[in-house]
Design a protein around this motif. Structure first.
Motif, PDB file in Angstrom:
ATOM      1  N   SER A 181       0.843  -1.071  -0.171  1.00 20.94           N
ATOM      2  CA  SER A 181      -0.082   0.153   0.095  1.00 20.94           C
ATOM      3  C   SER A 181       0.868   1.131   0.122  1.00 20.94           C
ATOM      4  CB  SER A 181      -1.024  -0.001   1.371  1.00 20.94           C
ATOM      5  OG  SER A 181      -0.232   0.071   2.352  1.00 20.94           O
ATOM      6  N   PHE A 182       0.309   2.476  -0.437  1.00 21.21           N
ATOM      7  CA  PHE A 182       1.118   3.661  -0.265  1.00 21.21           C
ATOM      8  C   PHE A 182      -0.143   4.682   0.003  1.00 21.21           C
ATOM      9  CE2 PHE A 182      -0.511   3.210  -4.743  1.00 21.21           C
ATOM     10  CZ  PHE A 182      -1.315   4.186  -4.938  1.00 21.21           C
ATOM     11  N   GLU A 183       0.386   5.854   0.185  1.00 18.23           N
ATOM     12  CA  GLU A 183      -0.397   7.011   0.851  1.00 18.23           C
ATOM     13  C   GLU A 183      -0.546   8.254  -0.229  1.00 18.23           C
ATOM     14  OE1 GLU A 183       1.166   7.879   4.857  1.00 18.23           O
ATOM     15  OE2 GLU A 183       0.363   6.407   5.627  1.00 18.23           O
ATOM     16  N   ILE A 184      -1.758   8.811  -0.196  1.00 19.15           N
ATOM     17  CA  ILE A 184      -1.997  10.018  -1.149  1.00 19.15           C
ATOM     18  C   ILE A 184      -2.499  11.150  -0.054  1.00 19.15           C
ATOM     19  CG2 ILE A 184      -3.134  10.959  -3.060  1.00 19.15           C
ATOM     20  CD1 ILE A 184      -3.811   8.113  -4.056  1.00 19.15           C
ATOM     21  N   ASP A 185      -1.838  12.250  -0.143  1.00 20.64           N
ATOM     22  CA  ASP A 185      -2.390  13.360   0.757  1.00 20.64           C
ATOM     23  C   ASP A 185      -3.412  14.247  -0.108  1.00 20.64           C
ATOM     24  OD1 ASP A 185      -1.005  15.202  -0.932  1.00 20.64           O
ATOM     25  OD2 ASP A 185       0.609  15.547   0.240  1.00 20.64           O
ATOM     26  N   ASN A 186      -3.986  15.213   0.392  1.00 22.67           N
ATOM     27  CA  ASN A 186      -5.107  15.727  -0.326  1.00 22.67           C
ATOM     28  C   ASN A 186      -4.616  16.845  -1.315  1.00 22.67           C
ATOM     29  OD1 ASN A 186      -4.027  17.723   1.384  1.00 22.67           O
ATOM     30  ND2 ASN A 186      -5.965  18.413   2.048  1.00 22.67           N
ATOM     31  N   GLN A 187      -3.317  17.059  -1.596  1.00 20.28           N
ATOM     32  CA  GLN A 187      -2.653  17.456  -2.830  1.00 20.28           C
ATOM     33  C   GLN A 187      -2.706  16.709  -3.974  1.00 20.28           C
ATOM     34  OE1 GLN A 187       0.701  19.820  -0.896  1.00 20.28           O
ATOM     35  NE2 GLN A 187      -0.202  21.493  -2.340  1.00 20.28           N
ATOM     36  N   GLY A 188      -2.623  15.343  -3.824  1.00 23.83           N
ATOM     37  CA  GLY A 188      -2.291  14.212  -4.780  1.00 23.83           C
ATOM     38  C   GLY A 188      -0.869  13.857  -4.836  1.00 23.83           C
ATOM     39  N   ASN A 189      -0.182  14.269  -3.659  1.00 27.92           N
ATOM     40  CA  ASN A 189       1.184  13.713  -3.536  1.00 27.92           C
ATOM     41  C   ASN A 189       1.153  12.088  -3.103  1.00 27.92           C
ATOM     42  OD1 ASN A 189       3.646  14.661  -3.904  1.00 27.92           O
ATOM     43  ND2 ASN A 189       3.554  15.887  -2.168  1.00 27.92           N
ATOM     44  N   HIS A 190       1.910  11.287  -3.553  1.00 35.40           N
ATOM     45  CA  HIS A 190       1.789   9.952  -3.217  1.00 35.40           C
ATOM     46  C   HIS A 190       3.366   9.795  -2.528  1.00 35.40           C
ATOM     47  CE1 HIS A 190       3.366   9.500  -7.335  1.00 35.40           C
ATOM     48  NE2 HIS A 190       4.009   8.260  -6.833  1.00 35.40           N
ATOM     49  N   SER A 191       3.082   8.724  -1.766  1.00 38.16           N
ATOM     50  CA  SER A 191       4.542   8.238  -0.914  1.00 38.16           C
ATOM     51  C   SER A 191       4.284   6.806  -0.519  1.00 38.16           C
ATOM     52  CB  SER A 191       4.801   9.122   0.256  1.00 38.16           C
ATOM     53  OG  SER A 191       5.797   8.671   0.897  1.00 38.16           O
ATOM     54  N   PRO A 192       5.298   5.954  -0.788  1.00 36.16           N
ATOM     55  CA  PRO A 192       6.702   6.503  -1.216  1.00 36.16           C
ATOM     56  C   PRO A 192       6.601   6.369  -2.701  1.00 36.16           C
ATOM     57  CG  PRO A 192       6.806   3.986  -0.737  1.00 36.16           C
ATOM     58  CD  PRO A 192       5.195   4.468  -0.054  1.00 36.16           C
ATOM     59  N   ILE A 193       7.411   7.376  -3.135  1.00 28.82           N
ATOM     60  CA  ILE A 193       7.151   7.915  -4.761  1.00 28.82           C
ATOM     61  C   ILE A 193       7.763   6.883  -5.574  1.00 28.82           C
ATOM     62  CG2 ILE A 193       8.902   9.535  -4.789  1.00 28.82           C
ATOM     63  CD1 ILE A 193       7.091  11.423  -6.422  1.00 28.82           C
ATOM     64  N   ASP A 194       8.759   6.258  -5.127  1.00 28.89           N
ATOM     65  CA  ASP A 194       9.760   5.561  -5.751  1.00 28.89           C
ATOM     66  C   ASP A 194       9.232   4.118  -5.948  1.00 28.89           C
ATOM     67  OD1 ASP A 194      10.214   5.184  -3.272  1.00 28.89           O
ATOM     68  OD2 ASP A 194      12.530   4.375  -3.828  1.00 28.89           O
ATOM     69  N   LYS A 195       8.028   3.835  -5.316  1.00 24.23           N
ATOM     70  CA  LYS A 195       7.376   2.515  -5.062  1.00 24.23           C
ATOM     71  C   LYS A 195       6.182   2.544  -5.928  1.00 24.23           C
ATOM     72  CE  LYS A 195      10.674   0.910  -2.521  1.00 24.23           C
ATOM     73  NZ  LYS A 195      11.724   0.024  -2.983  1.00 24.23           N
ATOM     74  N   VAL A 196       5.785   3.249  -7.010  1.00 26.68           N
ATOM     75  CA  VAL A 196       4.623   3.227  -7.919  1.00 26.68           C
ATOM     76  C   VAL A 196       5.345   3.735  -9.057  1.00 26.68           C
ATOM     77  CG1 VAL A 196       2.316   4.126  -8.205  1.00 26.68           C
ATOM     78  CG2 VAL A 196       3.046   3.995  -5.797  1.00 26.68           C
ATOM     79  N   ILE A 197       5.309   2.547  -9.788  1.00 24.76           N
ATOM     80  CA  ILE A 197       5.907   2.870 -11.308  1.00 24.76           C
ATOM     81  C   ILE A 197       5.018   3.196 -12.354  1.00 24.76           C
ATOM     82  CG2 ILE A 197       7.618   1.776 -13.054  1.00 24.76           C
ATOM     83  CD1 ILE A 197       8.797   2.205  -9.991  1.00 24.76           C
ATOM     84  N   PHE A 198       5.399   3.974 -13.159  1.00 25.20           N
ATOM     85  CA  PHE A 198       4.490   4.577 -14.113  1.00 25.20           C
ATOM     86  C   PHE A 198       5.251   4.254 -15.715  1.00 25.20           C
ATOM     87  CE2 PHE A 198       2.709   6.994 -10.476  1.00 25.20           C
ATOM     88  CZ  PHE A 198       1.589   6.672 -10.833  1.00 25.20           C
ATOM     89  N   SER A 199       4.534   3.918 -16.697  1.00 28.95           N
ATOM     90  CA  SER A 199       4.983   3.974 -18.040  1.00 28.95           C
ATOM     91  C   SER A 199       3.869   4.584 -18.856  1.00 28.95           C
ATOM     92  CB  SER A 199       5.263   2.522 -18.427  1.00 28.95           C
ATOM     93  OG  SER A 199       4.408   1.735 -18.272  1.00 28.95           O
ATOM     94  N   GLY A 200       4.165   4.753 -20.219  1.00 26.85           N
ATOM     95  CA  GLY A 200       3.149   5.614 -21.035  1.00 26.85           C
ATOM     96  C   GLY A 200       3.141   7.119 -20.906  1.00 26.85           C
ATOM     97  N   PHE A 201       1.898   7.427 -20.961  1.00 27.54           N
ATOM     98  CA  PHE A 201       1.792   8.837 -20.774  1.00 27.54           C
ATOM     99  C   PHE A 201       2.216   9.257 -19.727  1.00 27.54           C
ATOM    100  CE2 PHE A 201      -0.825  12.510 -19.956  1.00 27.54           C
ATOM    101  CZ  PHE A 201      -0.494  13.512 -20.782  1.00 27.54           C
TER     102      PHE A 201
END
Length: 339
Positions: A303-323
């Protein structure tokens, strides 16, 4: 091989609706003399200022904010502080950075020319989008670029914060690089002219602190439309939509194995209203479609956390590709965008 991007911004921020002022002074640690022109800002936002002749600063806040406060000045070590008490006057003392002031030449003579390395850096740092391609780095002379033949990496540091003008979005960004490197898939054995060899970027990572300054290039109405375009389908948009449980309403479509799925089947949400934190579990790799932009997302943690600005943490553990994974400095918006 799929391109993978890891972008670290070292951000953890929470907002409440309390207007107040943060004030303080920035001093030279050794002499206790005030530092004029030091930058004081909340990381990855447009909230900040510079110190006056007496080293003093004043930041008016429409909302209470606890994203890290960055204090920096050329020739001194940057300091990052977590500010919890906004009532007392702050005193920050900066230490002289001997590495920056030394005359040692850090950039080596390698098999890529400086201009070639700059071209590679601009593409991966600013981005390949229409906005990224129009960005201009105003102080490229501060960049130190080294290509490492053995590791097939381009490693970049800077003697001062990098200043980027983005007229498409009407921002001037000040980016203080802490780490930047690009990994390549390139066959170099026995080759001499490496600039002409075919190569693929396999991994790119950068981290640092960012300050956004609003400007008016004369086409501000167009810039506002461009900001909305950059926001739609972005990581920030996606995370805010998860936190507000509004993926469907925000036109995000979720797919698994090419089959459209209801988001709640694969994105589990646990809201903590007292801390304004949303705990999220993404149970498998998912494809995400929003306004014609396709991305993939995969969580490397339970699991990871998102604050009410849209910041997620830990940022390096959610991997994005594409757009989402391909968005760079030329597409990024401050955390206080739209708030």
């Amino acid at each position: 091989m799929k391109n993978v991007v890891l972008i670290s911004l070292f951000i953890l921020s929470f907002l409440t609706s309390i207007a107040q002022e943060l004030k303080g002074v920035v001093l030279n640690e050794k002499t206790n003399e005030p530092i004029f022109g030091a930058s004081v800002y909340f990381d990855n936002t447009s909230i900040g200022t510079t110190t006056n002749f007496d080293g003093e600063f004043y930041i008016n806040l429409k909302q209470h904010i606890s994203t890290p406060l960055v204090v920096s000045f050329v020739g001194f070590k940057t300091e990052i502080h977590s500010v919890k008490n906004f009532e007392s006057k702050k005193t920050f003392k900066l230490e002289v950075d001997l590495n920056v002031l030394s005359e040692v030449v850090l950039e080596s003579r390698d098999e890529w020319s400086r201009e070639f390395k700059l071209k590679e850096f601009r593409r991966e740092f600013l981005g390949r989008s229409e906005f990224g391609k129009k960005c201009v780095i105003l102080n490229e002379e501060v960049l130190v670029l080294n290509f490492e033949r053995e590791t097939k990496q381009l490693i970049v540091s800077a003697k001062a914060p990098v200043i980027v003008k983005n007229e498409s979005l009407d921002y001037v960004l000040t980016y203080d690089i802490e780490d930047f490197y690009i990994n390549y898939d390139i066959k170099i054995k026995g080759r001499k002219n490496l600039e002409k060899l075919s190569k693929t970027v396999t991994f790119m990572s950068y981290s640092g602190t960012t300050f956004f300054e609003n400007i008016d290039s004369g086409k501000h109405k167009l810039a506002l439309l461009n900001r909305e375009k950059a926001y739609k389908g972005s990581t920030l948009h996606f995370m805010r939509s998860i936190a507000s449980n509004s993926l469907n309403e925000e036109n995000f479509q979720i797919f698994k194995n090419s089959t459209k799925r209801e988001p709640s089947r694969h994105i589990r949400i646990l809201k903590n209203d007292s801390l304004n934190i949303t705990k999220v579990a993404i149970t498998s790799k998912l494809d995400v479609l929003c306004d014609g932009n396709r991305s993939s997302v995969e969580s490397k943690v339970e699991s990871f956390e998102i604050d009410n600005q849209g910041n997620h943490s830990p940022i390096d553990k959610v991997i994005f590709s594409g757009f989402m994974g391909n968005q760079r400095i030329g597409d990024v918006l401050p955390l206080d965008y739209g708030l």
